[in-house]
Each structure stands twice: as C-alpha cells, then as structure tokens.
Design a protein around this motif. Structure first.
Motif, PDB file in Angstrom:
ATOM      1  N   GLN A  57     -18.131  35.639  10.911  1.00 17.36           N
ATOM      2  CA  GLN A  57     -17.723  35.620   9.617  1.00 17.36           C
ATOM      3  C   GLN A  57     -18.554  36.627   8.810  1.00 17.36           C
ATOM      4  O   GLN A  57     -18.387  36.901   7.561  1.00 17.36           O
ATOM      5  CB  GLN A  57     -17.975  34.123   8.903  1.00 17.36           C
ATOM      6  CG  GLN A  57     -17.386  32.956   9.866  1.00 17.36           C
ATOM      7  CD  GLN A  57     -15.856  32.964   9.574  1.00 17.36           C
ATOM      8  OE1 GLN A  57     -15.319  33.492   8.274  1.00 17.36           O
ATOM      9  NE2 GLN A  57     -15.066  32.570  10.332  1.00 17.36           N
ATOM     10  N   ASN A  64     -21.286  30.845   1.463  1.00 19.39           N
ATOM     11  CA  ASN A  64     -20.185  30.201   1.269  1.00 19.39           C
ATOM     12  C   ASN A  64     -20.618  28.967   0.370  1.00 19.39           C
ATOM     13  O   ASN A  64     -21.396  27.915   0.788  1.00 19.39           O
ATOM     14  CB  ASN A  64     -19.389  29.752   2.611  1.00 19.39           C
ATOM     15  CG  ASN A  64     -18.576  30.857   2.893  1.00 19.39           C
ATOM     16  OD1 ASN A  64     -18.750  31.668   2.368  1.00 19.39           O
ATOM     17  ND2 ASN A  64     -17.904  30.493   4.033  1.00 19.39           N
ATOM     18  N   ASP A 131     -15.882  24.939   5.182  1.00 15.31           N
ATOM     19  CA  ASP A 131     -14.741  25.571   5.341  1.00 15.31           C
ATOM     20  C   ASP A 131     -14.804  26.467   6.574  1.00 15.31           C
ATOM     21  O   ASP A 131     -13.573  26.640   7.090  1.00 15.31           O
ATOM     22  CB  ASP A 131     -14.078  26.237   4.320  1.00 15.31           C
ATOM     23  CG  ASP A 131     -12.947  26.085   3.890  1.00 15.31           C
ATOM     24  OD1 ASP A 131     -12.158  24.985   4.428  1.00 15.31           O
ATOM     25  OD2 ASP A 131     -12.356  26.808   2.950  1.00 15.31           O
ATOM     26  N   PRO A 136      -8.130  28.637  10.364  1.00 18.05           N
ATOM     27  CA  PRO A 136      -7.799  29.235   9.249  1.00 18.05           C
ATOM     28  C   PRO A 136      -6.731  28.404   8.835  1.00 18.05           C
ATOM     29  O   PRO A 136      -6.821  28.384   7.417  1.00 18.05           O
ATOM     30  CB  PRO A 136      -7.360  30.543   9.620  1.00 18.05           C
ATOM     31  CG  PRO A 136      -8.204  30.795  11.012  1.00 18.05           C
ATOM     32  CD  PRO A 136      -8.316  29.513  11.687  1.00 18.05           C
ATOM     33  N   ARG A 139      -8.012  25.372   6.293  1.00 17.30           N
ATOM     34  CA  ARG A 139      -9.428  25.760   5.409  1.00 17.30           C
ATOM     35  C   ARG A 139      -8.796  25.441   3.930  1.00 17.30           C
ATOM     36  O   ARG A 139      -7.711  25.809   3.705  1.00 17.30           O
ATOM     37  CB  ARG A 139      -9.810  26.956   5.341  1.00 17.30           C
ATOM     38  CG  ARG A 139     -10.514  27.389   6.808  1.00 17.30           C
ATOM     39  CD  ARG A 139     -11.032  28.794   7.044  1.00 17.30           C
ATOM     40  NE  ARG A 139     -11.552  28.986   8.398  1.00 17.30           N
ATOM     41  CZ  ARG A 139     -12.002  30.253   8.800  1.00 17.30           C
ATOM     42  NH1 ARG A 139     -11.632  31.316   7.815  1.00 17.30           N
ATOM     43  NH2 ARG A 139     -12.695  30.226  10.072  1.00 17.30           N
ATOM     44  N   ASN A 141     -10.082  27.011   1.006  1.00 19.40           N
ATOM     45  CA  ASN A 141     -10.185  28.181   0.549  1.00 19.40           C
ATOM     46  C   ASN A 141     -10.490  28.065  -0.844  1.00 19.40           C
ATOM     47  O   ASN A 141      -9.616  29.120  -1.915  1.00 19.40           O
ATOM     48  CB  ASN A 141      -8.923  29.163   0.931  1.00 19.40           C
ATOM     49  CG  ASN A 141      -8.799  29.588   2.558  1.00 19.40           C
ATOM     50  OD1 ASN A 141      -9.879  29.793   3.027  1.00 19.40           O
ATOM     51  ND2 ASN A 141      -7.848  29.335   2.969  1.00 19.40           N
ATOM     52  N   LYS A 143     -11.819  29.271  -4.421  1.00 15.51           N
ATOM     53  CA  LYS A 143     -12.538  30.695  -4.672  1.00 15.51           C
ATOM     54  C   LYS A 143     -13.714  30.408  -5.266  1.00 15.51           C
ATOM     55  O   LYS A 143     -14.828  31.243  -4.857  1.00 15.51           O
ATOM     56  CB  LYS A 143     -11.449  31.049  -5.884  1.00 15.51           C
ATOM     57  CG  LYS A 143      -9.900  31.587  -5.368  1.00 15.51           C
ATOM     58  CD  LYS A 143      -9.141  31.938  -6.499  1.00 15.51           C
ATOM     59  CE  LYS A 143      -7.813  32.216  -6.097  1.00 15.51           C
ATOM     60  NZ  LYS A 143      -6.669  32.448  -7.389  1.00 15.51           N
TER      61      LYS A 143
END
Length: 288
Positions: A57, A64, A131, A136, A139, A141, A143
């Motif tokens: 990543q 994150n 996450d 994918p 997740r 996600n 913001k």
C-alpha cells in the motif's frame, strides 16, 4: 521561579491537545495494533505486518485513519483530561494533594464520560485503520473522519455510531485510571523521594510506568472493543458473543497485539504527558 513552575496548573483543554500531538507520532503503531487484534488466526509478526503494508500500500498507508485518530483524541481525551483536571482543581484549588483513591475515583468518572463521548470517532478510527487489510470490494473507503461519521449515521443509523460503547467506555475507565491517576501518583512518589526534581526525567519515568499499567489493564477490553467496532452489522449478537468468539483462541486471545499495544501506548503516554507538562509550564496559570 521554581516555586511558580510547581504551582502551574493545566487548563482544561491541554490534555486533548497533548494527546492529539502524541497521536501524530504514534498513529502507525496504533494501526498495526488494530490489524493484529482483528486477526482470528495466524501469527503474523509486527515487522512482517509492517513490511507487508508498506510493500502493498505504500508508506503512508501506515497513516490511514489519522484524521479519525485526531478527532478521537480531541473528543475522548479532551473530555477525560478536562474533567479530571477541573475536578482536581475544584477539590484542591491551591494544588493540595489528593489521596490516591480519590485520584482513581476522579479518573474513573472522567474516563467513563470521555470514553462514551469518543466512541463515534473511535469506531471510524478502527474502521479506517483496518480498511487496507480488506479486499478492495469490501473496503468502506471513508475519505476522512467527518465523512466516516456521516456515512455511518446515514447508512447504519445513529445507534451504530455508539457500536461497542459498553466495552469502549469500560476500557476508557481503566485507561484513564492507569494513565492519569498512576502518573500523578508515581510523579508524586518520585518528587517526594528527594532524588528527582520536577523535570523531563521525572515526567518520563512517571509516564512510562503509567503506560505499562494502562496497557496491562486495558488489553482484554481493547481487543473486544476493536472486534466489536470492526464487525459487520449482525456479526455479533451482543458483548458475550464477542467474548466467546475471542475465547476460541484461548486466554492469550484477549491479549492479541499486546506488544504493539505497549509499543504504541508507551510512547503515546510518554509524549502525551511530556507535551502536557510543557503546555502547563508555558501556558498554564499560576496559583497565587
């Protein structure tokens, strides 16, 4: 001048600012702790997990959920430090000493309130940190912290914002007792010994001890809290279901991630109190 330094008292919001500053440094360790705690099987080491995240990543993946972590500290820690400091100053307005049991009582009440207030940001923090280990398509996600809070409210309802609140509040009580009351008591013991002054060395020793105590007290509840907050809706029926699920791993299942938890909480506690003491020294008010 030395006497004035000893009589400086913290303002109610210093704890939140100090904790937020410490989180900026220790956030990657918190993220690794969450990853280890949400594993049901396997024995991935801390170094291997770190390398895997960076390789897959990138380095900044270790940050994150930082916005949620800061949001959590500015709610959770501001509340618990603020209530603790204001209560102490109401009981002892001139800086008089309070008994250890009195400090434990104040820390317990402060931790319970702070823990409850901080649950929504903590839930988003856990999810954002976890996450990157999900496929994918699974997740969330978010913001940033505010987006995460809004989406949980919109998609899962207001009650879900306080998912895991029972465990989180109980953990916050133990955390606050371990950190605040033990820090104050150990610092007092060191100062009374005659071998230590009110300086960085004393603050370091007291905060390191407080971090070790807090980690040991909180780890079982921390594991349960992380699992409850990261769970999909309906995955666990109640708190006991989380306990029995975790117990399948044996007693040590409740201490998963202990090493990274201490590696993270030790520096977090040390930096928090070092920052707090500097805020108090430079911006606190003097008791006349």
């Amino acid at each position: 001048m030395a006497e004035k330094k000893q009589q400086r008292l913290a303002r109610w919001y210093f704890g939140g600012l100090a904790s937020a500053g410490a989180s900026c440094v220790t956030h990657p360790l918190d993220l690794l702790k969450v990853h280890l705690q949400t594993q049901q099987g396997g024995k991935t080491s801390l170094l291997r997990l770190t390398g895997k995240i960076i390789q897959e990543q990138g380095f900044f993946a270790l940050y994150n959920g930082l916005s949620a972590s800061l949001c959590r500290q500015l709610t959770y820690s501001t509340a618990r430090f603020g209530i603790y400091e204001v209560s102490k100053q109401m009981i002892a307005p001139n800086g008089e000493q309070i008994s250890f049991l009195g400090k434990v009582g104040l820390a317990s009440v402060s931790g319970a309130f702070g823990g409850f207030v901080g649950v929504p940001a903590d839930l988003v923090n856990v999810r954002m940190q976890n996450d990157i280990k999900l496929p994918p398509e699974s997740r969330r996600n978010y913001k940033h912290a505010i987006d995460g809070l809004w989406r949980v409210l919109r998609e899962e309802g207001i009650r879900r914002l306080w998912g895991g609140a029972t465990v989180a509040t109980a953990r916050a009580v133990l955390m606050t007792v371990g950190q605040l009351s033990f820090y104050d008591q150990v610092k007092l013991f060191l100062l009374d010994s005659g071998y230590f002054g009110d300086n960085a060395a004393t603050h370091f020793a007291a905060s390191l001890t407080a971090g070790a105590v807090a980690t040991t007290l909180c780890q079982p509840l921390d594991v349960l809290k992380t699992r409850a907050m990261n769970a999909k809706p309906g995955e666990f029926q109640n708190l006991w279901h989380v306990v029995t699920y975790t117990a399948k791993l044996g007693p040590l299942g409740f201490f998963k991630g202990y090493v990274p938890a201490f590696v993270r909480l030790g520096p977090q506690t040390i930096l928090t109190f070092m920052f707090l003491e500097q805020l108090k020294l430079n911006f606190g008010y003097v008791v006349v």
